[in-house]
Structures are given as C-alpha cells and as structure tokens.
Scaffold this motif. Structure first.
Motif, PDB file in Angstrom:
ATOM      1  N   GLY A1206      32.985  38.487  41.629  1.00  0.00           N
ATOM      2  CA  GLY A1206      33.029  39.852  41.996  1.00  0.00           C
ATOM      3  C   GLY A1206      32.338  40.010  42.955  1.00  0.00           C
ATOM      4  O   GLY A1206      32.771  41.165  43.681  1.00  0.00           O
ATOM      5  N   ASN A1207      31.222  39.534  43.166  1.00  0.00           N
ATOM      6  CA  ASN A1207      30.577  39.882  44.433  1.00  0.00           C
ATOM      7  C   ASN A1207      31.054  39.692  45.679  1.00  0.00           C
ATOM      8  O   ASN A1207      30.720  40.275  46.779  1.00  0.00           O
ATOM      9  N   TYR A1208      31.964  38.576  45.899  1.00  0.00           N
ATOM     10  CA  TYR A1208      32.332  38.083  47.073  1.00  0.00           C
ATOM     11  C   TYR A1208      33.817  38.654  47.346  1.00  0.00           C
ATOM     12  O   TYR A1208      34.194  38.647  48.408  1.00  0.00           O
ATOM     13  N   ILE A1209      34.278  39.499  46.348  1.00  0.00           N
ATOM     14  CA  ILE A1209      35.701  40.012  46.279  1.00  0.00           C
ATOM     15  C   ILE A1209      35.792  40.959  47.537  1.00  0.00           C
ATOM     16  O   ILE A1209      36.781  40.970  48.343  1.00  0.00           O
ATOM     17  N   PRO A1210      34.945  42.034  47.581  1.00  0.00           N
ATOM     18  CA  PRO A1210      34.930  43.111  48.678  1.00  0.00           C
ATOM     19  C   PRO A1210      35.025  42.467  50.082  1.00  0.00           C
ATOM     20  O   PRO A1210      35.854  42.745  50.936  1.00  0.00           O
ATOM     21  N   GLY A1211      34.175  41.449  50.175  1.00  0.00           N
ATOM     22  CA  GLY A1211      33.991  41.072  51.666  1.00  0.00           C
ATOM     23  C   GLY A1211      35.110  40.219  51.981  1.00  0.00           C
ATOM     24  O   GLY A1211      35.758  40.155  53.174  1.00  0.00           O
ATOM     25  N   VAL A1212      35.774  39.397  50.999  1.00  0.00           N
ATOM     26  CA  VAL A1212      36.935  38.558  51.168  1.00  0.00           C
ATOM     27  C   VAL A1212      38.055  39.498  51.347  1.00  0.00           C
ATOM     28  O   VAL A1212      39.013  39.276  52.183  1.00  0.00           O
ATOM     29  N   ALA A1213      38.333  40.552  50.683  1.00  0.00           N
ATOM     30  CA  ALA A1213      39.287  41.455  50.828  1.00  0.00           C
ATOM     31  C   ALA A1213      39.167  42.019  52.179  1.00  0.00           C
ATOM     32  O   ALA A1213      40.483  42.186  52.925  1.00  0.00           O
ATOM     33  N   LEU A1214      38.130  42.382  52.547  1.00  0.00           N
ATOM     34  CA  LEU A1214      38.185  42.995  54.102  1.00  0.00           C
ATOM     35  C   LEU A1214      38.542  42.167  55.007  1.00  0.00           C
ATOM     36  O   LEU A1214      39.149  42.413  55.958  1.00  0.00           O
ATOM     37  N   LEU A1215      38.141  40.690  54.920  1.00  0.00           N
ATOM     38  CA  LEU A1215      38.684  39.715  55.831  1.00  0.00           C
ATOM     39  C   LEU A1215      40.094  39.532  55.994  1.00  0.00           C
ATOM     40  O   LEU A1215      40.691  39.346  57.036  1.00  0.00           O
ATOM     41  N   LEU A1216      40.716  39.680  54.843  1.00  0.00           N
ATOM     42  CA  LEU A1216      42.186  39.621  54.521  1.00  0.00           C
ATOM     43  C   LEU A1216      42.842  40.888  54.922  1.00  0.00           C
ATOM     44  O   LEU A1216      44.204  41.013  54.961  1.00  0.00           O
ATOM     45  N   GLY A1217      42.175  41.952  55.330  1.00  0.00           N
ATOM     46  CA  GLY A1217      43.043  43.306  55.882  1.00  0.00           C
ATOM     47  C   GLY A1217      43.101  44.218  54.682  1.00  0.00           C
ATOM     48  O   GLY A1217      43.842  45.135  54.758  1.00  0.00           O
ATOM     49  N   PHE A1218      42.490  43.986  53.384  1.00  0.00           N
ATOM     50  CA  PHE A1218      42.643  44.862  52.461  1.00  0.00           C
ATOM     51  C   PHE A1218      41.722  46.202  52.446  1.00  0.00           C
ATOM     52  O   PHE A1218      40.632  45.800  53.137  1.00  0.00           O
ATOM     53  N   ASN A1219      42.288  47.351  51.909  1.00  0.00           N
ATOM     54  CA  ASN A1219      41.240  48.274  51.849  1.00  0.00           C
ATOM     55  C   ASN A1219      40.761  48.376  50.440  1.00  0.00           C
ATOM     56  O   ASN A1219      41.336  47.902  49.511  1.00  0.00           O
ATOM     57  N   GLN A1220      39.516  49.097  50.372  1.00  0.00           N
ATOM     58  CA  GLN A1220      38.877  49.189  49.156  1.00  0.00           C
ATOM     59  C   GLN A1220      38.683  50.402  48.621  1.00  0.00           C
ATOM     60  O   GLN A1220      38.459  51.595  49.494  1.00  0.00           O
ATOM     61  N   GLN A1221      38.866  50.916  47.434  1.00  0.00           N
ATOM     62  CA  GLN A1221      38.484  52.206  46.912  1.00  0.00           C
ATOM     63  C   GLN A1221      37.830  52.211  45.631  1.00  0.00           C
ATOM     64  O   GLN A1221      38.123  51.455  44.626  1.00  0.00           O
ATOM     65  N   HIS A1222      36.567  52.864  45.514  1.00  0.00           N
ATOM     66  CA  HIS A1222      35.833  52.850  44.457  1.00  0.00           C
ATOM     67  C   HIS A1222      36.448  53.908  43.141  1.00  0.00           C
ATOM     68  O   HIS A1222      36.722  55.163  43.609  1.00  0.00           O
ATOM     69  N   GLU A1223      36.431  53.321  42.072  1.00  0.00           N
ATOM     70  CA  GLU A1223      37.209  54.183  41.009  1.00  0.00           C
ATOM     71  C   GLU A1223      37.009  53.362  39.668  1.00  0.00           C
ATOM     72  O   GLU A1223      36.743  52.329  39.639  1.00  0.00           O
ATOM     73  N   PHE A1248      40.030  46.285  39.881  1.00  0.00           N
ATOM     74  CA  PHE A1248      39.006  45.635  39.026  1.00  0.00           C
ATOM     75  C   PHE A1248      38.185  46.675  38.352  1.00  0.00           C
ATOM     76  O   PHE A1248      38.289  47.997  38.634  1.00  0.00           O
ATOM     77  N   PRO A1249      37.332  46.337  37.544  1.00  0.00           N
ATOM     78  CA  PRO A1249      36.682  47.593  36.748  1.00  0.00           C
ATOM     79  C   PRO A1249      36.154  48.775  37.529  1.00  0.00           C
ATOM     80  O   PRO A1249      36.354  49.746  36.997  1.00  0.00           O
ATOM     81  N   GLN A1250      35.482  48.468  38.585  1.00  0.00           N
ATOM     82  CA  GLN A1250      34.715  49.475  39.240  1.00  0.00           C
ATOM     83  C   GLN A1250      35.300  49.781  40.697  1.00  0.00           C
ATOM     84  O   GLN A1250      35.057  50.693  41.411  1.00  0.00           O
ATOM     85  N   PHE A1251      36.461  49.158  40.978  1.00  0.00           N
ATOM     86  CA  PHE A1251      37.175  49.422  42.412  1.00  0.00           C
ATOM     87  C   PHE A1251      38.318  48.825  42.243  1.00  0.00           C
ATOM     88  O   PHE A1251      38.735  48.075  41.769  1.00  0.00           O
ATOM     89  N   THR A1252      39.083  49.057  43.337  1.00  0.00           N
ATOM     90  CA  THR A1252      40.446  48.656  43.745  1.00  0.00           C
ATOM     91  C   THR A1252      40.484  48.240  44.965  1.00  0.00           C
ATOM     92  O   THR A1252      40.257  49.165  45.867  1.00  0.00           O
ATOM     93  N   VAL A1253      41.230  47.146  45.208  1.00  0.00           N
ATOM     94  CA  VAL A1253      41.678  46.790  46.695  1.00  0.00           C
ATOM     95  C   VAL A1253      43.223  46.777  46.830  1.00  0.00           C
ATOM     96  O   VAL A1253      43.927  46.537  45.986  1.00  0.00           O
ATOM     97  N   PHE A1254      43.692  47.321  48.016  1.00  0.00           N
ATOM     98  CA  PHE A1254      44.895  47.253  48.278  1.00  0.00           C
ATOM     99  C   PHE A1254      45.276  46.987  49.582  1.00  0.00           C
ATOM    100  O   PHE A1254      44.604  47.278  50.603  1.00  0.00           O
TER     101      PHE A1254
END
Length: 1293
Positions: A1206-1223, A1248-1254
């Motif tokens: 889970g610690n790597y998901i935000p960074g990988v998502a950013l590299l793949l062009g995903f947006n992140q939203q904390h919820e 994910f439990p603490q955030f959403t990537v889309f």
C-alpha cells in the motif's frame, strides 16, 4: 651622368637582394617530405588502455615503445626499421599497479619488426607498404600505426581547411587547423578525423546480417562514439616540412546500451619525437619483399582469434580430440557447468584445423555415439569452405543419417561466412541425391541456401542475381509443372533470400499483377505474398506497388488481401500511402478485411518503438478517420494485435504481434501468426515467428451447420463434434494443417500434416491396436527398462565488430552466447495385469513406473571490449554463467479404471541448486607467450571474494588493497528468502548478492557492473520426524453429485469430522495409514446415504517407516444448479495434535458474477476473507466490470505485506497517470470498477481504505465488454458475505 649610373647600380643591388630573399623563401617550405639522402631517427611510444575511466576501478592496457629509423632508397621510396622494442602490459588499478614488461612477447614481435619495411612516400602521403613474406599482418598494422603520423596534408594558403583523405581508419573526413610559431617558425597542425562517419571505414561486422539496421533508433542514441585528434609540429626545411614531434589521441566510448548513460572507455595515445637526422652513410640493404597494401588497416583472419580466451593453437587436432572426449564424458549424465566454457576452446581449435584434420577427427570419433554427436554439433562452427567440403564427403559417402545431416547442414549454413566463393560452393547441395532422399532434409537444404543468400546480400550491394538464380529456376519449374509442394518450397526459400531481383518471378504467382493469368492454390498465394517480407526493406517502393494492388483486388481470397496489407506496412509506407489505404477502407465491404486492417492500424498507432515513429503517427490519423464507422467491429472477425515497449536509456525494446486471418465462409481461422521482435542498439532482430495454416480443417468447417452461432454453446459443440467425426471426407491432396517456424526472420522449418499422416497417428494410438504397433513396442521397451541421453552444445550467437585504432591495433566489440543442453531419461515400468491382445487393456491395468534423470542447460555469456590479436588481448570483459539443473527420481502408479494416481519422491538429503546466475566484469590481459600469467581483475574492488567459480577458473586475479583506493558510492545487498516445511523436511530458498561501486553519471550501465549472484535452491531442513519419502496421491471420485446444496453442506460437515478422526486413528504402518485414508469416504458413507463423495481428493504425506503420516489432505466438491456453479474445497492437515484446515467456497452465477469465500486456521475459524467480481450493463448505461476483496481477519504477516504494498501504490498510480483522492472507504476492503467509457477507452476507479485512485479515458480495446449482457446489477448486500455464510458452515465446529 655619374649620378645616374650610381642610382642605376643601387637599384640593381636592391633587385638582387630581393631575388635572393625570394629564392631563400622558396627553398624553405612546410609541405611534408623526406630527404632520400638522409636517415631520420625517431622515438615512438604507443599506449592503449581500457576501463571505466573512474577512480577505484580496474583497467587494462598495453604499451609499445621503440626507435624508428627511416632512410631513403630513392626519391619516393624509403626503408623503415624498428629497434629497441619493449612490449608492456597493464592490469590493475591506476596509481597502485604499473606496466609490466613481457620479455617473451617483446622478443617475438621484435623479430618481425627488425625486418625492413619498404614504403612509397611523397608529398606527405604514404603509398604502398612492402615487407618480407613472413611478417604477419598484425605486425604490419603496428607499422601502419607508426606511419600514420606521416600521412598529413599541409596547406600554407589556408589556416582552416577540411578534406577527405585515406588514413589508417579508412577514407574519412579530416578537419585541419594550422598555426605558425613566430619564434621558431614551426607550423603547429591540429587534425581531427571523423572516424564515426567514414565513407570507407576500416571496420567489419560479423553475425549481424539478419539484424535489420534501424536508423531512427540511431538518432536517439548509439552504443559507440569515437574521436581522433593529431597534433603535429612541422619544421620548415629546404627539402620540405619535417615532423619533429607528433601526438595522437583516440578516445572511444562503448556501452551495451545508450552511450549517453555511462560507458566503457578506450584511450589510445601515441607520440613520435625526432631524435636526429643525419646523412645516410651507406646504401640500405634489404631482402625480398611483397606488397602488404596501403596505409588503411588490414584485418587479419580474425575468426580464429576468439577474444574471450587464448590458447596455444599448435597441434590443434589432438587438442580438439581430447577436449571433445572430455566434454562428452563430463556431460554424460547431466550438464557439468564447470566444463561448458571449453566448448569455445573447441570452436577455436576447429577453425584452425585443415580439412584433412577434420576427416581424421571424424574417423576417430564416428564410431562412438557420444563423441560422434559432439563432433557433428561443434564442427558447424568452422564457417568456411572446409565445412562445406566435409559435409559434401559425408553426403556422398552416406555415413550420416538424414537427421544428422539436417541438423549439421542447417547450423553450418547459418554460421557460414557469406562470401561469394562460399555461396557459389553451397549451390552443390541443391543437386546432391542425398539431400533429396528425405523430405525434411531437402526442405532444410533449400531454405538454408535462401538464408545464405540473404546474408550474402547484406554485405555485398548490389547483390548479384546469380546467387539467387537456382531458387528462381526452382520456382519457375514448379509453376510450370503445377507442383504445389515445389512452388511453396521455392517461394519460402525466396522469402528467406529477400533478393530484390526475385520480384519478377514472385509476381508470376500473383493474380492481378502477373503478366499472364495465373490460378494457383491459396497456400501458394500465401507463400508468394510472404516471400516479399524481407524485400520490403530492400526495395520498399516496388513492394508497395505490388501489395497495394493485391490489397485492393477484391476478387482475391480475403486472407491473401490481409497478408498483402501486412507486407505493405512492413515497408513503412509514407503518410500519403496510408491515406490512400484509409480511403479504400472506407469503401470496403468485407468485414474481415475491415476488422483486420482497423485493428492493425489501431495497434500500430500505439507503437512506441523507433522503427514506427513516423508510421504510428500516420496510423493514428487513419484510426481517427475510421473509428466512427469501424470502431465496434466484433471480435469474431479477423484481428491484428501488437504490443511493444522501448527504453531510450537502454536503447532496448521488445514487440509482440499476433495475427488471426479468417474468411467469411469459415469460422475456423485460415492462418494464425505470432511474431516476437527484439530491439537493441540500433538493430531490429525478429527473434521468433510461428505460423499455422489450416487449409484442410478450413474446408472441413466450411460444411458446418448454418445454425452455428459462434457463441460456443452446447449446440455449437455438437455441430463441431459431428464434423470432426467425418474428418475422412477431407481431400487427400491438401494438408490438414501446415506449420512453420522462423528465427531471426529466416524460415528454417515447415511441415505439412496430410490426411494420411493423421490417419497413421489415430491408428497408432487407437486402443484397439495390437502387437507390432509403435506404441506397443514403446510399452514393451519400458517394461524391459530404457535409458536415453542427449547433449547438444549450441553457439546461439557470435556477434563481432572490428575497428582500426590509431595504433594499428584491432579494437573488437564481441558478444558470445553459448549453451550446452542436456537430458537424461532412465525408466522401467510394470503392467499388472500385462497386455496380451491390444493397447486398450492398459485402461484396466495398474501401471507402475520408476524413473530418474536430468534435464537442464548451462548458458555462458560474454561481452568483450578491447584489443584482440593472435598475440595478445587487453580489454574489459563481462562474463556470465546461468545453469539450470533439474534432476528427478520418483516412482509412480496409475490406475485409469479406479481414477487413481500415486507418486513417491525420495526425501531431500542434499542441496540442489535449480537455477543460478553468476556474473562479473573484469579487466583482462592475456598474451600468447605467457598464457599461465593471464590476468582477470574484477573492475569493482572486493568483488572477487564471493565469486570463486567465475574468477578462479584459470587466470590469476589481482586483488587491490581497499584502503589505498578512492571511495565511491558502494552498494552490497545480500538477501536470502526461504520457504521451509518441517513436515516434508525440505525448503526452497532464493538468495542473491550484488556488489556495486558506482557514480550516478553512469546510469544505467552501473546497474550491471560488478559481482552478481542469484540462485534458487532446494535444501533439506530439520523435519518434525525423519522423512523416508514424500507421497502424493490423487483419487478421482465418482460422478454422483449431491441432490442439493444444503445436503452437501451437512455432508461436508460430517466428512470434515470423519476425516479428522480417521487420520488420528491411522495405523502404525505407513501402508495401512494410506489404506485408512483411502477408506475415508467409505467410512463416512456408512454414516448415512446422503453423504456425498468428493469429485477428487489429493493427499500429500511425508512418510517415515512405521510413523504416522504427516501432511495435507484436500477434497474438492462440485454442485451445479440452474445458472449457478458452486465448488467447495477443504484442505486438512494430517498428523498428531493438529486441527488446521482451509475451507473455500466459490460460486459462478450465469455469465455475470463470481465470488469466493475463504476461511482457514483452527477448524477454519481463525482467518477469513472473501472476493467477488461481477459485470453489469444496464439499459442506458455503459458496460461495467466490478471487483471487491473483503477481509474479516487475516494473519499479521499478510497484513504487514499489504501495508508495504500500500505504501507504493500512490507513487505507482502517479507514474501511471492516475489521480488520487483521500477519503474514508470501507476499512477492510479494496474494490475496483472498470467502465467502458467509449469505443476505445475505459474509466478505472480503485478504492482503498483511506484513499481512492482513478483515471478516465484509458486507451483500451473494449472488445472485452461486448459479451456483457444487459442484466440487473448484483451488488446488493448478500448473506453470503456474513459470518453465517456457506464456507463457514463447511468448517467443523
């Protein structure tokens, strides 16, 4: 009057002074020349070194120092003599180690340099060089390096000028700058030579003929860059300019990747200093001499000078015989990794053995099966006329089998030096009766000759038509005779040759472009179109004209039009031609052509490889034009798919292509093709291509029931089954199926399965077949015991690049990839009761099998960058070894009637390294006079300590004292991860160690520099009880299924309890323990008639004498209901004092939902998680895929792993062009949704439990959504996801 006379006299005196001054100026000039009446003596020093150019990293090098005397013989002829030679080697660390003299090699070189060299020299240009016949080309090249200082064009009228001139590097562009020293009147000349873009460069490629040059990739970067600079001090004299001092500097940067990201470095310097010039006292004496050529570097026959090792090549026949016998014995049962590098030694020895020596070796080795096979597999690397003559003799004598001849000829032709003489000599195999004695051998001969022509044309342009003429004649004769087999073979060979001169012949097979009407079968048409695949890069305009005409010809079979479309785009058509194709597609009526072309354009529009840089732009515009009309064509039609990747830092990429060609009259594909490409340092290699053509099956399926709807439901299966039962109606003269394989773009194998062959196969495996059949004989031999072994050495590739250096020493960049493959199989079987009448009796017998053996290979890989001559080697070398060794020993029993299979493995008693990779990079120094003093110093300090196998096999190693070295960034990770089982007494471990010292500017090269070791091992571990053997058992239950799900659940509860009790009450003997477990279902059934039996049952036990078994018992149950398919799995641990179980329930509902629920731990109660996936397509909404993973309780180790990921998901998502939203989402749940946003894109959202990537509008082929039916969504809360769900009911209380 006197006054006038005095003035007149004064004027004459002034004029005389001016004339004298002018005469003086004209007798002193700068244009280079030598006085034939004088002797000039110079000191000369030449140094070359290789390394990374960084502190604290090892280097290697050589240094030549000598005195040079040049004396005149005539006005334009001079004699050069070399004396006081000293040859020195460097291997170690700058600042710590120093050059070391090599007296023996010095003496050997000096003996040749002492002989006089005659040179023609005039006006600063070196002409013909002559020397004694016994002087080697290597030594003449060293003299060329000295004479290169005298090849200078001096222009006094210009200070800056450029011109193309001949030098040691070839005919290259030189840029001059001159400057006069006002004090000394010396002229300082600076010359810079552009050696990277010479019109006629002294360089050679070998082994790259089938790798197509990619100019666009070259624009993104290169793997080699060079600079050459000379500085001369020229003193003006009456005879001409005299060089008093000269200095040369050549630098080269090399990387296996992009040279911008770090490189190996070569630096060569040379200096010439005039000691004195004196009058020649007596005439120079010299003996007979012969011409050695001009100043341009002359390459020695370097094929025998293997750069990655050095050995004495005297008396090669006995040495080669001894090595072959040693290799055959050492690798008899399994591959011995310690000996595999000796194969390169054998190749080198074979390349210097004369033809008579090869015949002598054959006579000594042919009588031994092992020695014979090794010799035939290795003699293919001779690579010249000797191997062709050797094979000719074997074929005339008939003392090799067709299979041996096929394998040997295929590799011999593939590795043959494609010079005109050898191409002409190879034609004889097209006329030998032995070559035509076997269909597959004949096919190989013809295809291999075509490949040889292709490589020949890669080096000789324009390529003579005479080389391909035999294949043109074969094609013409086949067309004249109407022989489909001959036409296909000749066209495939022409496809391999890729000769532009064959286009006229190929056109004769193609309706619409042939000068006269032609009617040939579709299979011949397909071969004809594909025969232009390699001509597409050599004559793209002509191929474009032909394929475009074929593509728009609507009377042709649709698969031929699609093949023409593929070849058309292999030519990389310009934007205008792509636009023309797009216009035709807008009017196209055939949906197969439309679907194929549109999917092809769509795939190439997304291409990222350099070769398609411009084509992808044109394709993307075409897709935008065609998408509104054809964007949603069904996947049932013909398709083309391409996936590729390219990295500019590495200059490496890959591509995979799949083509499926269909026609409107057949549901079965006419042709399927798969291609794999590899892109590296400006070249494109078609690694592998496989193709299947199903003419016979296509004709069979053309008679299928018109009601066939393509959804592959029950009625479709019934239609297909009825057709297959009538396969005998297929025509006898047409192949049922054809297949081909291509490697490096060259077709090397194709085969047709005829109706007769199919009949033979069906008959051979028929249960009714009796004694005398091949399969019956196999079973009988197994009962007697069989032993089979095969080992095959194979030089996968030998890629070499040679280039001249300013010192006259040959620089070489080489890659060697060698493999030794081995398999050993020993087996003995027993059949009870034995067969007496027919094979079908095996289905009612128990078959026991005991077997042991080995399968594996060892691959050795080298990259060499340095100086390589027959006398010495100096450079940088990467050395890697990858062995894979899989030994086996087991006994098995199978009883088909009882649906029972048993397997017994011996206990793990010792370490077994299954896979490993070891590599390191070295500074290497070798010379032929002191082979025992060869040095291999790891470039990275300390790396040697852990690399005994690679570094200590022969040469000594220089180990630096680290406290005297400069510090750099160090990286030394060591890891070991093991999965161990104390039940079975075995574990699997993955271990790795890396050592790196690097500088960040060297990215990405430093990733690979240093010691590397990785291994996968199977090792014994401490077991709970001593393990004698590991027993696996699979029992297939009857097809009787429970009446209802509820009844099954109750039965499973009882079964779980009964299984636990039965295991605990196991008898003391291992055999009775197995019998007790086998009777579990019977014991449970006695408890009540409603108890079901498992679909199948799997046991994995560790057995030890009379001890109770340890291990696991798994049972699978299956419950079909209307539109619902349910499967249940129970895994129980067997042994004392254990109640661990895993219970899993999976359900698939119709076509739109699947879910699984898992519980495990004590009585399936400790941990729990569930998964669900579904599809939905509501009226008015877009098709949607949804998935969810929910966990109630999981082990801490799983939770920790999840947190790390889970610690790597935000960074990988950013590299793949995903947006992140904390919820704040559901706490113990991850869910995802994929919505088809448009015809060619999807929207993705992951919670994910603490955030959403889309991310919205992700490009993707949305064909996967087309089967999603309009259904009611099934996402309401469901009882199956609560604690009282189905799976929990399975678990015992």
């Amino acid at each position: 009057m006197v006054h006038h006379e005095t003035c007149f006299s004064t004027m004459w005196q002034l004029l005389l002074c001016c004339l004298v001054a002018l005469a003086t100026c004209q007798t002193v000039h700068y244009e280079l020349n030598l006085n034939p009446q004088k002797t000039y003596e110079y000191s000369y020093v030449g140094v070359v070194n290789f390394g990374l150019g960084m502190p604290n990293q090892a280097e290697s090098g050589v240094r030549l120092t000598c005195k040079v005397k040049i004396a005149g013989v005539s006005a334009q002829t001079f004699v050069l003599k070399v004396s006081n030679l000293l040859f020195e080697e460097f291997n170690g660390f700058p600042g710590k180690n120093s050059f070391t003299p090599s007296p023996k090699l010095t003496q050997r070189i000096a003996a040749q340099l002492a002989k006089p060299f005659m040179i023609d020299y005039t006006g600063g240009h070196v002409g013909d060089i002559r020397a004694s016949a016994e002087v080697s080309n290597t030594v003449v090249n060293i003299v060329r390096g000295i004479l290169g200082f005298f090849q200078v064009t001096v222009k006094t009228t210009q200070k800056i000028y450029e011109l193309e001139e001949v030098g040691i590097h070839g005919k290259c562009q030189s840029n001059y700058v001159t400057e006069e020293n006002l004090e000394t009147k010396d002229l300082i000349i600076t010359q810079v030579v552009d050696v990277d873009h010479c019109r006629e460069k002294a360089a050679m490629y070998r082994g790259m003929a089938t790798a197509v040059l990619d100019q666009v990739s070259k624009q993104r970067g290169d793997s080699v860059a060079s600079t050459v600079r000379y500085v001369y001090t020229v003193k003006p004299t009456a005879e001409g300019g005299l060089i008093t001092r000269a200095h040369g500097l050549e630098r080269q940067f090399f990387s296996p990747f992009n040279v911008k990201g770090g490189s190996f470095k070569m630096q060569a310097t040379k200096e010439l200093v005039l000691l004195h010039a004196s009058d020649t006292e007596r005439a120079v004496m010299f003996g007979a001499v012969e011409s050695k050529g001009n100043l341009v570097f002359k390459f020695v026959n370097a094929q025998a000078n293997v750069p990655v090792m050095m050995q004495n090549l005297d008396h090669p026949v006995p040495k080669a015989l001894e090595l072959i016998k040693h290799l055959a014995e050492a690798n008899k049962y399994q591959v011995d990794s310690a000996t595999t590098e000796n194969t390169i030694k054998v190749y080198q020895l074979l390349r210097v053995i004369p033809y008579e020596g090869l015949e002598e070796m054959w006579k000594q080795l042919a009588g031994n099966v092992e020695y014979r096979r090794w010799f035939l597999d290795m003699v293919v690397e001779v690579g010249d006329a000797r191997i062709l003559k050797f094979l000719e003799m074997r074929f005339h004598a008939g003392d090799v089998s067709a299979s041996e001849g096929l394998q040997t000829l295929l590799l011999s032709m593939n590795h043959l030096n494609p010079i005109p003489e050898l191409v002409e000599m190879a034609k004889m195999f097209l006329n030998l009766p032995f070559c035509k004695s076997n269909t597959y051998l004949w096919n190989t001969v013809v295809l291999a000759y075509g490949s040889l022509v292709y490589k020949h044309c890669a080096y000789y342009t324009p390529c003579p038509v005479a080389a391909v003429q035999p294949l043109l004649d074969m094609a013409t004769q086949g067309l004249k005779n109407g022989s489909e087999t001959d036409m296909v073979l000749a066209l495939k060979a022409l496809g391999n040759a890729g000769h532009p001169g064959s286009i006229k012949t190929i056109m004769r097979f193609l309706p619409g472009v042939a000068a006269t009407p032609v009617n040939v079968p579709p299979r011949v048409l397909s071969a004809a179109v594909q025969s232009m695949r390699l001509i597409a890069t050599r004559d793209p305009q002509r191929v474009q004209e032909i394929t475009m005409a074929l593509f728009v010809e609507k009377n042709l079979p649709v698969e031929i039009r699609m093949l023409a479309f593929m070849i058309l785009f292999d030519t990389k058509p310009p934007m205008a031609l792509v636009s023309t194709v797009t216009t035709h597609l807008q009017m196209e009526k055939d949906l197969h052509v439309v679907s194929f072309a549109f999917s092809y354009l769509k795939s190439f529009a997304r291409s990222r490889t350099p070769e398609n840089q411009y084509l992808s732009t044109a394709c993307s515009l075409a897709v935008k034009i065609l998408a509104p009309k054809y964007g949603r064509v069904s996947y049932h039609f013909s398709k083309a798919m391409r996936f590729d990747w390219f990295n500019d830092d590495f200059l490496i990429g890959t591509a995979a292509e799949v083509f499926m060609l269909r026609s409107a009259t057949n549901i079965f594909p006419t042709e399927i093709m798969m291609k794999g490409k590899f892109f590296f340092i400006g070249r494109i290699l078609q690694v592998l291509e496989l193709g299947i053509r199903a003419d016979g099956i296509k004709d069979l399926f053309s008679n299928i029931n018109p009601g066939f709807n393509g959804d592959v439901d029950f009625s479709d299966y019934r239609s297909i089954l009825n057709l297959l039962q009538n396969w005998e109606v297929m025509p006898n003269d047409k192949p049922v199926i054809s297949a081909y394989a291509r490697a490096s773009g060259q077709e090397w194998f194709f085969a047709d399965m005829s109706k007769q062959v199919l009949q033979s196969i069906i008959k051979a495996v028929s249960p009714a077949i009796g004694k005398g059949s091949p399969l019956w004989e196999v079973v009988e031999n197994l009962q007697k015991g069989i032993s089979w072994h095969k080992t095959k050495p194979f030089l996968i590739f030998e890629i070499r690049y040679y280039q001249a250096t300013t010192l006259g020493l040959p620089l070489e960049i080489s890659k060697y990839y060698e493999s030794v493959n081995g398999i050993t199989f020993n087996a003995k079987a027993a059949v009870n009761p034995p067969m007496t009448e027919h094979l079908g009796q095996l289905l009612n017998s128990e078959i026991s099998l005991e077997t042991d053996g080995f399968i594996g290979y060892t691959k050795d890989f080298w990259v060499f960058y340095g100086i390589n001559t027959e006398l010495f080697q100096s450079g940088s070398e990467l050395k890697s070894k990858m062995p894979i060794a899989i030994p086996w020993k087991f006994s098995a029993k199978i009883n088909v009637r009882e649906r029972k299979f048993e397997l017994d493995l011996p206990a793990c008693k010792k370490d077994n390294e299954i896979v490993s990779v070891s590599s390191n990079v070295y500074a290497v120094s070798r010379n032929i006079e002191e082979l025992d003093k060869a040095k291999m110093t790891p470039m990275i300090p300390k790396a040697i300590d852990a690399n005994e196998e690679v570094a200590h096999t022969g040469p000594s190693v220089v180990t630096p004292e680290s406290d005297q070295m400069m510090k750099s960034n160090s990286w030394h990770p060591q890891t070991k991860m093991c999965a161990e089982s104390n039940i079975y007494g075995a574990g699997v471990c993955v271990e790795s160690e890396l050592r790196r010292e690097y500088y960040h500017e060297e990215y990405p090269l430093y990733y690979f520099l240093g010691y590397t070791h990785m291994a996968l091992k199977v090792s014994p571990v401490h077991a709970i009880k001593t393990v004698d053997k590991i027993h696996f058992e699979v029992n297939g239950g009857p097809h009787t299924l429970p009446v209802s799900t509820q009844q099954l659940l109750e039965s499973l509860r009882s079964l779980s309890k009964a299984a636990t009790q039965q295991i605990r009450r196991s008898s003391d003997s291992a055999s009775s323990a197995r019998g007790s477990n086998q009777s579990e279902p019977d014991s449970v059934l006695e408890a009540g008639d409603s108890t079901p039996e498992a679909v199948f049952n799997v046991k994995a036990f560790a057995l030890s004498g009379n001890e109770k078994p340890q291990g696991y018992d798994a049972a699978v149950y299956y419950t079909p209901e209307a539109n619902v398919k349910s499967t249940q799995l129970i895994v129980s641990q067997a042994g004392e004092d254990t109640n661990w179980k895993m219970c899993m329930d999976t359900t698939v509902r119709a076509h739109n939902e699947a879910k699984a629920h898992i519980q495990w731990g004590a009585e399936c109660q400790s941990y729990e998680m569930s998964m669900r996936a579904s599809t939905a397509h509501l009226n008015g909404s877009m098709p949607t895929l949804k998935a969810k993973v929910h966990w109630t309780k999981i082990p801490e180790a799983m939770a920790e792993l999840g947190r790390r990921i889970g610690n790597y998901i935000p960074g990988v998502a950013l590299l793949l062009g995903f947006n992140q939203q904390h919820e704040n989402n559901a706490n113990q749940e991850v869910s995802a949704s994929v919505v088809s946003a448009s015809g060619d894109s999807v929207d993705v959202k992951i919670r994910f439990p603490q955030f959403t990537v889309f991310r919205n509008s992700i490009p993707m082929d949305s064909d996967i959504f087309k089967n999603i039916r309009t259904t009611k969504p099934r996402w309401e809360p469901d009882a199956s996801f609560h604690s009282d769900n189905t799976a929990s009911q399975i678990a015992p209380p």
